[in-house]
Motif scaffolding. Structure first.
Motif, PDB file in Angstrom:
ATOM      1  N   PRO A  75       0.829  -1.211   0.000  1.00  0.00           N
ATOM      2  CA  PRO A  75       0.000   0.000   0.000  1.00  0.00           C
ATOM      3  C   PRO A  75       0.864   1.262   0.000  1.00  0.00           C
ATOM      4  O   PRO A  75       1.960   1.286   0.558  1.00  0.00           O
ATOM      5  N   GLU A  78      -0.520   7.183   1.127  1.00  0.00           N
ATOM      6  CA  GLU A  78      -1.871   7.758   1.143  1.00  0.00           C
ATOM      7  C   GLU A  78      -2.907   6.723   1.564  1.00  0.00           C
ATOM      8  O   GLU A  78      -3.839   7.013   2.303  1.00  0.00           O
ATOM      9  N   GLN A  79      -2.757   5.486   1.082  1.00  0.00           N
ATOM     10  CA  GLN A  79      -3.680   4.421   1.462  1.00  0.00           C
ATOM     11  C   GLN A  79      -3.565   4.090   2.947  1.00  0.00           C
ATOM     12  O   GLN A  79      -4.564   3.825   3.610  1.00  0.00           O
ATOM     13  N   LEU A  80      -2.343   4.089   3.475  1.00  0.00           N
ATOM     14  CA  LEU A  80      -2.153   3.808   4.895  1.00  0.00           C
ATOM     15  C   LEU A  80      -2.760   4.907   5.760  1.00  0.00           C
ATOM     16  O   LEU A  80      -3.382   4.633   6.787  1.00  0.00           O
ATOM     17  N   ALA A  82      -5.244   6.900   4.908  1.00  0.00           N
ATOM     18  CA  ALA A  82      -6.698   6.861   4.762  1.00  0.00           C
ATOM     19  C   ALA A  82      -7.314   5.774   5.639  1.00  0.00           C
ATOM     20  O   ALA A  82      -8.454   5.907   6.083  1.00  0.00           O
ATOM     21  N   ALA A  83      -6.570   4.718   5.914  1.00  0.00           N
ATOM     22  CA  ALA A  83      -7.090   3.623   6.728  1.00  0.00           C
ATOM     23  C   ALA A  83      -7.025   3.925   8.225  1.00  0.00           C
ATOM     24  O   ALA A  83      -7.704   3.275   9.016  1.00  0.00           O
ATOM     25  N   LYS A  84      -6.235   4.929   8.614  1.00  0.00           N
ATOM     26  CA  LYS A  84      -6.101   5.275  10.033  1.00  0.00           C
ATOM     27  C   LYS A  84      -7.340   6.019  10.522  1.00  0.00           C
ATOM     28  O   LYS A  84      -7.869   6.872   9.817  1.00  0.00           O
ATOM     29  N   PRO A  85      -7.792   5.742  11.732  1.00  0.00           N
ATOM     30  CA  PRO A  85      -8.897   6.534  12.285  1.00  0.00           C
ATOM     31  C   PRO A  85      -8.410   7.919  12.678  1.00  0.00           C
ATOM     32  O   PRO A  85      -7.216   8.140  12.899  1.00  0.00           O
TER      33      PRO A  85
END
Length: 96
Positions: A75, A78-80, A82-85
């Motif tokens: 990943p 940016e994908q990492l 986006a997955a973070k709260p």
């Protein structure tokens, strides 16, 4: 005769997602070196390694210490993110 075609995640996977779950404290130098070779220094640190026999051998040596998943791609940052709260918390309803 009927021929079966197997499709597994291992056939599609190009990378191992390796996470260090237990510490190497108290283990011999060869275990510590294997973890460092995989790029694992801290607990809960994750690295992506290519699927090949040498990587599989290192993972097999550390099988009690690591968690491994097969993934198709690495990943992006940016994908990492986006997955973070989001940090902190939100008030949904005020009952008072």
């Amino acid at each position: 005769m009927q021929q079966r075609l197997f499709t597994s995640s291992a056939a599609v996977a190009k990378y191992y997602k390796v996470t260090l779950k237990r510490s190497t404290i108290g283990l011999s130098q060869d275990y510590r070196a294997a973890a460092k070779t995989l790029g694992l220094v801290r607990l809960h640190q994750t690295t992506y390694q290519p699927v090949n026999p040498s990587t599989a051998g290192l993972i097999l040596k550390l099988k009690e210490l690591v968690h491994v998943e097969n993934v198709a791609s690495i990943p992006t940052k940016e994908q990492l993110l986006a997955a973070k709260p989001e940090r902190g918390y939100k008030v949904i309803n005020n009952i008072l």
